[in-house]
Design an enzyme around this catalytic site. Structure first.
Site, PDB file in Angstrom:
ATOM      1  CD  GLU A 127      17.481  36.182  49.036  1.00 28.87           C
ATOM      2  OE1 GLU A 127      18.587  36.709  48.944  1.00 28.87           O
ATOM      3  OE2 GLU A 127      16.677  36.416  49.954  1.00 28.87           O
TER       4      GLU A 127
ATOM      5  CB  CYS B 248      13.548  46.073  45.417  1.00 27.28           C
ATOM      6  SG  CYS B 248      12.073  47.077  45.784  1.00 27.28           S
TER       7      CYS B 248
ATOM      8  CB  CYS C 166      13.783  50.373  51.957  1.00 31.02           C
ATOM      9  SG  CYS C 166      12.177  50.595  51.153  1.00 31.02           S
TER      10      CYS C 166
ATOM     11  CB  CYS D 261       8.857  34.502  52.698  1.00 28.41           C
ATOM     12  SG  CYS D 261       9.362  36.185  52.475  1.00 28.41           S
TER      13      CYS D 261
ATOM     14  CB  CYS E 234      13.805  41.149  52.520  1.00 28.62           C
ATOM     15  SG  CYS E 234      13.500  42.011  51.043  1.00 28.62           S
TER      16      CYS E 234
ATOM     17  CB  CYS F 279      15.581  46.600  52.388  1.00 28.21           C
ATOM     18  SG  CYS F 279      15.111  45.257  51.284  1.00 28.21           S
TER      19      CYS F 279
HETATM   20  N1  SAH Z   1       8.627  45.361  49.050  1.00 28.61           N
HETATM   21  C1  SAH Z   1       7.663  44.927  49.980  1.00 28.61           C
HETATM   22  C2  SAH Z   1       7.779  43.460  50.330  1.00 28.61           C
HETATM   23  C3  SAH Z   1       9.154  42.898  50.484  1.00 28.61           C
HETATM   24  S1  SAH Z   1      10.037  43.443  51.909  1.00 28.61           S
HETATM   25  C4  SAH Z   1       7.695  45.800  51.223  1.00 28.61           C
HETATM   26  O1  SAH Z   1       8.634  46.563  51.390  1.00 28.61           O
HETATM   27  O2  SAH Z   1       6.764  45.713  52.004  1.00 28.61           O
HETATM   28  C5  SAH Z   1       9.185  42.580  53.219  1.00 28.61           C
HETATM   29  C6  SAH Z   1       9.299  43.252  54.569  1.00 28.61           C
HETATM   30  O3  SAH Z   1      10.626  43.108  55.088  1.00 28.61           O
HETATM   31  C7  SAH Z   1       8.982  44.724  54.576  1.00 28.61           C
HETATM   32  O4  SAH Z   1       8.146  45.049  55.666  1.00 28.61           O
HETATM   33  C8  SAH Z   1      10.343  45.344  54.737  1.00 28.61           C
HETATM   34  O5  SAH Z   1      10.272  46.645  55.254  1.00 28.61           O
HETATM   35  C9  SAH Z   1      11.016  44.345  55.647  1.00 28.61           C
HETATM   36  N2  SAH Z   1      12.469  44.406  55.705  1.00 28.61           N
HETATM   37  C10 SAH Z   1      13.315  44.638  54.699  1.00 28.61           C
HETATM   38  N3  SAH Z   1      14.587  44.619  55.151  1.00 28.61           N
HETATM   39  C11 SAH Z   1      14.531  44.342  56.465  1.00 28.61           C
HETATM   40  C12 SAH Z   1      15.509  44.173  57.491  1.00 28.61           C
HETATM   41  N4  SAH Z   1      16.803  44.292  57.223  1.00 28.61           N
HETATM   42  N5  SAH Z   1      15.087  43.895  58.744  1.00 28.61           N
HETATM   43  C13 SAH Z   1      13.773  43.766  59.016  1.00 28.61           C
HETATM   44  N6  SAH Z   1      12.790  43.905  58.097  1.00 28.61           N
HETATM   45  C14 SAH Z   1      13.175  44.198  56.831  1.00 28.61           C
HETATM   46 FE1  SF4 Z   2      12.007  46.952  48.084  1.00 33.38          FE
HETATM   47 FE2  SF4 Z   2      13.202  46.124  50.289  1.00 33.38          FE
HETATM   48 FE3  SF4 Z   2      11.931  48.476  50.271  1.00 33.38          FE
HETATM   49 FE4  SF4 Z   2      10.518  46.173  50.168  1.00 33.38          FE
HETATM   50  S1  SF4 Z   2      11.805  46.895  51.878  1.00 33.38           S
HETATM   51  S2  SF4 Z   2      10.251  48.033  48.908  1.00 33.38           S
HETATM   52  S3  SF4 Z   2      11.931  44.915  48.969  1.00 33.38           S
HETATM   53  S4  SF4 Z   2      13.752  47.971  49.064  1.00 33.38           S
END
Ligand code: SAH
Ligand code: SF4
Length: 356
Positions: A95, A115, A119, A108, A339, A122
């Site tokens: 995306e 990934c 997390c 973005c 994301c 996410c």
């Molecule tokens: N992997 C990298 C970049 C991609 S995620 C990282 O984790 O930083 C980009 C941002 O979106 C990160 O700060 C992540 O913690 C946040 N993010 C992911 N899922 C989210 C959600 N459901 N609500 C708000 N922020 C989210």
């Molecule tokens: Fe991966 Fe999502 Fe964690 Fe970023 S926030 S490191 S994209 S699992």
């Protein structure tokens, strides 16, 4: 045999020269193609009017000028946010999101399909790791929108690596993509307009620090104590907060650059004034900025977004402690602009209202 074509954006200028000399073409052709791609934003062999017709035809047989296939496009109700699901040549999905705000056009982009970091909140983490993107697949996301915006008389102003994937898990391709987009005879997109966001892979933060680049760095922190952070971001078990913040401090001291911390505010999980005070304590003395954003709820995580009042109170505590903080609004919530939410949704299409 179905031979896969070369993604043109995978080649740097030298590699393009080698590619052309293998085709018995003179060296200056590389510069002409580079210009066509990155200055004129041409995206099909027949657009390269600076090349002889027979060469265009030969290139068309071996080179892929549009390696990303736009499959679904969603626009938010206010038309400020647009999201595309691209199909890669091997069928995997990624995306890219375009956010328009005043004069800014922020892209973005994704660095991986899926990934591996897991997390819990996410959508990309919930789907797991599919594969790394090549540098050309990263570049192509930007060039796709460069062309779209050019046709509307606009330009990409900022690029953030905050789409699918962990950029520092795919370090070489991510940095190679930035270098290609930064090339002075090409797209010439300034290093300061890129932001890499990382979950906190400490060895890669250290490597990045040594490179002393102008690229902005953001760290996804989300918690101020290890127990909570490990429960949300499994990578914290390997690189706990102390170790992470030590690497951040070294980055700031070595580069003189400010670092950004990302914080998704989850109701009753990490949004209390006490948590803000704990965070302020940990960040004290560090040249930094905190971005807080209400959680974008996802299918497989029960957490909810914080309220506006609690977000403001959280910010207030940090500001009072001398730590600059911005409350980001959730953009494109009606198009699953968080994301990984669209790619995940495609496995369950009935969940999404596509407006093609
Ligand atoms: N992997 C990298 C970049 C991609 S995620 C990282 O984790 O930083 C980009 C941002 O979106 C990160 O700060 C992540 O913690 C946040 N993010 C992911 N899922 C989210 C959600 N459901 N609500 C708000 N922020 C989210
Ligand atoms: Fe991966 Fe999502 Fe964690 Fe970023 S926030 S490191 S994209 S699992």
């Amino acid at each position: 045999m179905n031979v896969r074509k070369t993604n043109i954006y995978d080649l740097d200028l030298d590699q393009l020269g080698v590619f052309l000399s293998d085709m018995q073409e003179p060296a200056y052709r590389a510069r002409q193609i580079w210009q066509g791609l990155y200055v004129h934003n041409w995206q099909a062999a027949n657009e390269f009017t600076n090349l002889p017709k027979d060469l265009r035809q030969r290139l068309d047989q071996t080179i892929d000028f549009q390696p990303l296939i736009p499959e679904e496009k969603l626009s938010s109700s206010d038309r400020q946010t647009e999201k595309i699901l691209f199909r890669l040549t091997d069928g995997k999905a990624i995306e890219t999101v375009l956010m328009a705000y005043e004069e800014r056009r922020t892209l973005c982009i994704s660095t991986q399909a899926g990934c591996a970091m897991g997390c819990v909140f996410c959508a990309t983490g919930q789907m797991g790791f599919r594969r790394h993107l090549t540098s050309g697949e990263i570049v192509a996301q930007v060039m796709y929108y460069a062309r779209q915006l050019k046709d509307r008389g606009e330009k990409v102003t900022n690029v953030v690596m905050m789409g699918m994937g962990e950029p520092f898990h795919n370090y070489d391709s991510t940095l190679a993509a930035i270098d290609r987009l930064n090339h002075k005879y090409g797209y010439n997109f300034g290093a300061r307009r890129f932001t890499i966001s990382t979950v906190g892979l400490v060895p890669m933060i250290e490597r990045f620090t040594k490179e002393k680049r102008q690229i902005n760095l953001a760290i996804s922190l989300h918690a101020a104590d290890d127990e909570l952070r490990s429960s949300m971001l499994p990578v914290n078990r390997k690189y706990p907060i102390d170790v992470l913040l030590k690497a951040c401090k070294a980055y700031v001291e070595t580069t003189g650059r400010r670092i950004t911390f990302e914080w998704a505010l989850i109701r009753d999980v990490n949004d209390s004034p006490e948590t803000a005070r704990k965070l302020a304590g940990r960040l004290s003395g560090l040249l930094c900025h905190v971005n807080v954003i209400p959680l974008n709820p996802t299918q497989k995580y029960p957490g909810q977004a914080t309220t506006r009042e609690r977000a403001e109170a959280f910010r207030g505590v940090l500001e009072k402690a001398g730590i600059p903080c911005t409350v980001r609004i959730r953009r494109g919530i009606d198009i699953q602009a968080g994301c990984g939410q669209l790619a995940e949704g495609t496995q369950n299409p009935s969940d999404i209202n596509f407006s093609k």
